[in-house]
Design a protein around this motif. Structure first.
Motif, PDB file in Angstrom:
ATOM      1  N   UNK A 136       0.758  -1.133  -0.142  1.00 35.22           N
ATOM      2  CA  UNK A 136       0.079  -0.097  -0.142  1.00 35.22           C
ATOM      3  C   UNK A 136       0.904   1.263  -0.046  1.00 35.22           C
ATOM      4  N   UNK A 137       0.626   2.076  -0.861  1.00 41.09           N
ATOM      5  CA  UNK A 137       1.302   3.466  -1.252  1.00 41.09           C
ATOM      6  C   UNK A 137       0.595   4.605  -1.193  1.00 41.09           C
ATOM      7  N   UNK A 138      -0.247   5.042  -0.184  1.00 37.99           N
ATOM      8  CA  UNK A 138      -1.345   6.073  -0.253  1.00 37.99           C
ATOM      9  C   UNK A 138      -0.513   7.286  -0.798  1.00 37.99           C
ATOM     10  N   UNK A 162      -6.209  12.862 -13.447  1.00 33.23           N
ATOM     11  CA  UNK A 162      -5.592  12.010 -12.258  1.00 33.23           C
ATOM     12  C   UNK A 162      -5.333  10.646 -12.845  1.00 33.23           C
ATOM     13  N   UNK A 163      -6.157  10.102 -13.508  1.00 32.69           N
ATOM     14  CA  UNK A 163      -6.161   8.726 -13.953  1.00 32.69           C
ATOM     15  C   UNK A 163      -5.093   8.560 -14.889  1.00 32.69           C
ATOM     16  N   UNK A 201      -8.232   3.598  -5.178  1.00 37.18           N
ATOM     17  CA  UNK A 201      -8.959   4.038  -4.016  1.00 37.18           C
ATOM     18  C   UNK A 201      -7.788   4.161  -2.691  1.00 37.18           C
ATOM     19  N   UNK A 202      -6.956   3.039  -2.461  1.00 31.97           N
ATOM     20  CA  UNK A 202      -6.266   2.817  -1.712  1.00 31.97           C
ATOM     21  C   UNK A 202      -4.635   3.115  -2.004  1.00 31.97           C
TER      22      UNK A 202
END
Length: 508
Positions: free
Chosen positions: A6-8, A25-26, A57-58
């Motif tokens: 996970x790399x928020x 953003x995408x 999302x994460x």
């Protein structure tokens, strides 16, 4: 084994870049995925199909190897035969993929640098694409920008987040801009080039003047008044032709404005460029006369085939019609798209008299008549002996003083002159040794045959060796067109192929 991490913070970076560069953003996250894929291939093998995904999302990063199921393997690194694949998953089919999760990458210094370069490069590509899409439909608009820097006299103008180029030759003479100066210009071209979209600006384009008037004159903006043509000598003088769709509105007066307020606003923007506003006319002669204002015109002679017009002006109006260094007539020519020749009344009268004398002498010598009869023929519009020989008797009998006997005698003399002329030309052709084979083509007059002989074209082979444009140069563009010349030359070359076909059996 955990195959994801996970790399928020990636999502935070993507959000920041998206806001700063105005990119979706995408698209930023896709660039990051490609960077991680490149690092993964560097670790697991460049030939392998390594793919990375970032959870939107994460921020969870997943890395995996994809292997395609095929009937016959062509690339062992990215493909697997169906028989072996079924040992891993029974229900696999050809064209599907086996996805093997890979452990997350611990980015070292080099991998991180490579990933950064990929991200920066993709972000630049997206930014260029966005800028091109923003401006490609804005060609023809006037924009306001700020001069960011100067390069060899060319201005780099900042328009929002985009840099546009205003070249030195697109600037009005003697005007200068410094860094941070505001500049108004016309977008005349937008190109999607490898180094990025190039937005080209101009302050000398004729449409710039038209657009400035559209901003100052509501009637133009609303379409009541239409600008039909513009010609400019940037920074010095311009001419603009306008027409009103409403008979109650004067197009010239509307463009000038109360006490010249509207036109003066445009003149100020164009560094004092003087602007002549003239009414447009569908009648070419009237339009040319209007375009030469403020000079007065006495007479207009149109030559539609040549696209030329002769304009006769009073002697005292000559300098005004031509303008300083030919500026007035040059702009009028650009505006009307006619080549304009200016003559004074004295010059036109002298030329007309000279032309009358020349034609009179032609009839005197060819028909052995006195000056009075020759002068009457010229006055009635006869230009050549050929016209007289083929004229209907009624045309000649209508001339004052001509009866049937005089007309019959004149026509007979004209026909005799033409016969003698053709005999003389034929004799001259034979003296020049122009072959009968060329004459027998049936496409050249005796005068043309003599011209060919004088240029050294005497045999069919001489003619066949020419190119079409060479034949046009010899005979003159007013005598023969290039397409016809090419057909003649191909006809002259026909005997080459006939000889070749006839010779082949004996040679065998």
């Amino acid at each position: 084994m955990d195959t994801s991490v996970s790399r928020p913070e990636l999502l935070l970076v993507a959000d920041a870049v998206s806001r700063e560069k105005g990119i979706d953003r995408d698209e930023v996250l896709e660039a990051m995925e490609q960077a991680i894929q490149k690092a993964g291939r560097a670790k697991y093998g460049h030939e392998k199909d390594i793919r990375a995904t970032i959870d939107r999302r994460t921020g969870e990063v997943r890395l995996s190897r994809w292997t395609e199921v095929v009937e016959q393997v062509e690339n062992e690194e990215t493909q697997i035969p169906l028989a072996i694949a079924k040992k891993f998953q029974e229900n696999l089919k050809i064209g599907e993929y086996i996805v093997d999760p890979l452990p997350p990458i611990d980015f070292g210094r080099i991998a991180a640098q490579t990933a950064k370069q990929v991200i920066v490069q993709r972000v630049r590509e997206y930014e260029r694409k966005r800028q091109y899409n923003e401006f490609k439909d804005r060609v023809g608009e006037i924009v306001n920008g700020t001069v960011k820097r100067t390069e060899y006299g060319n201005l780099m103008v900042e328009i929002g987040s985009t840099e546009a180029l205003l070249r030195r030759d697109e600037l009005i003479a003697r005007e200068t801009f410094r860094n941070s100066d505001r500049v108004r210009a016309y977008i005349y071209d937008v190109r999607d080039e490898p180094r990025g979209p190039q937005v080209f600006l101009s302050r000398t384009h004729p449409a710039f003047l038209a657009k400035l008037f559209a901003q100052e004159v509501p009637e133009i903006y609303d379409g009541i008044i239409e600008i039909k043509a513009v010609a400019r000598d940037p920074g010095s003088r311009a001419k603009m032709a306008v027409i009103s769709r409403d008979a109650s509105i004067d197009p010239v007066g509307a463009c000038v404005g109360m006490r010249g307020s509207r036109v003066q606003a445009v003149v100020a923007e164009l560094q004092g460029e003087k602007i002549d506003i003239i009414p447009w006319s569908p009648q070419a002669a009237t339009f040319v006369v209007n375009a030469l204002a403020p000079a007065e015109v006495s007479k207009v002679v149109m030559d539609e085939e040549a696209g030329r017009v002769e304009v006769v002006v009073p002697d005292e109006q000559l300098s005004l019609a031509i303008g300083r260094r030919g500026q007035n007539v040059r702009l009028a020519s650009q505006l009307t798209r006619w080549d304009i020749d200016i003559l004074t009344e004295a010059e036109e009268s002298e030329r007309r008299q000279e032309e009358f004398r020349r034609r009179t002498n032609l009839f005197v010598s060819a028909l052995d008549v006195d000056d009075v009869i020759a002068g009457l023929l010229v006055t009635e519009g006869f230009h050549s002996v050929e016209e007289l020989a083929y004229a209907e008797p009624d045309e000649l009998i209508g001339i004052e003083g001509f009866d049937e006997s005089v007309v019959g005698e004149l026509v007979q003399r004209a026909e005799s002159f033409l016969v003698k002329k053709e005999d003389d030309l034929d004799s001259r052709r034979k003296e020049l040794l122009v072959s009968d084979e060329i004459a027998d083509l049936g496409v050249f007059t005796n005068q043309m045959l003599v011209t060919l002989g004088e240029k050294g074209i005497k045999t069919l082979d001489d003619l066949a060796d020419l190119a079409g444009d060479e034949l046009v140069d010899i005979l003159g563009a007013d005598v023969i067109e290039e397409d016809a010349a090419n057909e003649i030359i191909m006809a002259a070359r026909a005997h080459w192929f006939d000889e070749g076909e006839g010779a082949s059996p004996s040679e065998g």
